[in-house]
Design a protein around this motif. Structure first.
Motif, short mmCIF file in Angstrom:
data_model
loop_
_atom_site.label_atom_id
_atom_site.label_comp_id
_atom_site.label_asym_id
_atom_site.label_seq_id
_atom_site.Cartn_x
_atom_site.Cartn_y
_atom_site.Cartn_z
N GLY A 1 -7.60 11.71 -0.09
CA GLY A 1 -7.34 10.33 -0.47
C GLY A 1 -8.60 9.63 -0.94
N ALA B 1 -0.92 3.51 -0.61
CA ALA B 1 -0.25 3.74 0.68
C ALA B 1 -1.07 4.71 1.51
CB ALA B 1 1.15 4.31 0.46
N GLU B 2 -0.66 4.83 2.75
CA GLU B 2 -1.17 5.91 3.61
C GLU B 2 -0.23 7.09 3.39
OE1 GLU B 2 -3.82 5.11 5.49
OE2 GLU B 2 -4.05 6.83 6.83
N TYR B 3 -0.81 8.24 3.06
CA TYR B 3 -0.02 9.42 2.78
C TYR B 3 -0.11 10.37 3.97
CZ TYR B 3 0.74 8.06 -2.06
OH TYR B 3 1.14 7.41 -3.20
N TYR B 4 1.06 10.88 4.38
CA TYR B 4 1.15 11.77 5.54
C TYR B 4 1.80 13.09 5.12
CZ TYR B 4 0.52 7.43 8.19
OH TYR B 4 0.05 6.25 8.69
N GLY C 1 -2.83 10.56 8.53
CA GLY C 1 -2.70 9.98 7.20
C GLY C 1 -4.00 10.02 6.42
N ARG D 1 8.16 4.41 6.12
CA ARG D 1 7.61 5.66 5.61
C ARG D 1 8.66 6.33 4.75
NH1 ARG D 1 4.82 9.96 9.65
NH2 ARG D 1 3.72 8.06 10.24
N ASP E 1 1.45 2.89 -5.95
CA ASP E 1 1.29 4.14 -5.22
C ASP E 1 0.34 3.98 -4.03
OD1 ASP E 1 1.26 5.79 -8.39
OD2 ASP E 1 2.92 5.75 -6.94
N VAL F 1 7.84 11.35 -0.38
CA VAL F 1 7.25 11.40 -1.71
C VAL F 1 7.64 12.69 -2.40
CG1 VAL F 1 5.10 11.42 -3.03
CG2 VAL F 1 5.28 10.00 -0.98
N TRP G 1 5.11 15.56 1.71
CA TRP G 1 4.36 14.32 1.91
C TRP G 1 5.29 13.13 1.98
CZ3 TRP G 1 -0.95 14.53 2.34
CH2 TRP G 1 -1.54 15.74 1.97
N GLN H 1 -5.62 7.74 3.17
CA GLN H 1 -5.36 6.52 2.41
C GLN H 1 -5.59 6.74 0.93
OE1 GLN H 1 -4.21 3.48 3.45
NE2 GLN H 1 -4.27 2.77 1.30
N ARG I 1 4.82 8.68 2.47
CA ARG I 1 3.82 7.63 2.38
C ARG I 1 4.37 6.34 2.97
NH1 ARG I 1 3.70 6.67 -4.23
NH2 ARG I 1 5.74 5.67 -4.42
#
Length: 114
Positions: free
Chosen positions: A8, A90-93, A107, A44, A88, A47, A35, A109, A37
């Protein structure tokens, strides 16, 4: 299974980033990886995901811009994000699904801003 997400950062609109999610063990038997986000104030959302057979699924908002791929030899899933937009951010997990069990990574960022 432990998942380590990375990649990120801050990028300008129209730019690209590649997220990586490394699993602590073989991903061969996992049903799917992918993933989600979460933007501030939002739930959440999925994606992209990829199954063990290589089938992919994308949120409508990222189709044509994001590509998910899986390197089984490296136990890693990647999310290539192109043409990034401010929305887009966001925090991506990353996650891995093994039957009914879902494992989550921490996550990473992503901020898209000029």
């Amino acid at each position: 299974v432990q998942l380590q997400a990375s990649g990120g950062g801050l990028v300008q609109p129209g730019g690209s980033l590649r997220l990586s999610c490394a699993a602590s063990e073989s991903t061969f038997s996992l049903n799917a990886m992918g993933w989600h986000r979460r933007a501030p104030g939002n739930a959440r959302d999925l994606v992209a995901s990829i199954t063990s057979a290589g089938s992919t699924n994308y949120a409508e908002s990222v189709k044509g811009r994001f590509t998910i791929s899986r390197d089984s030899a490296e136990n890693t899933v990647y999310l290539q994000m192109n043409s990034l937009k401010p929305e887009d951010t966001a925090e991506y997990y990353c996650y891995a699904q093994d039957g009914p069990i879902v494992y989550w990574g921490q996550g990473t960022q992503v901020t898209v801003s000029s």
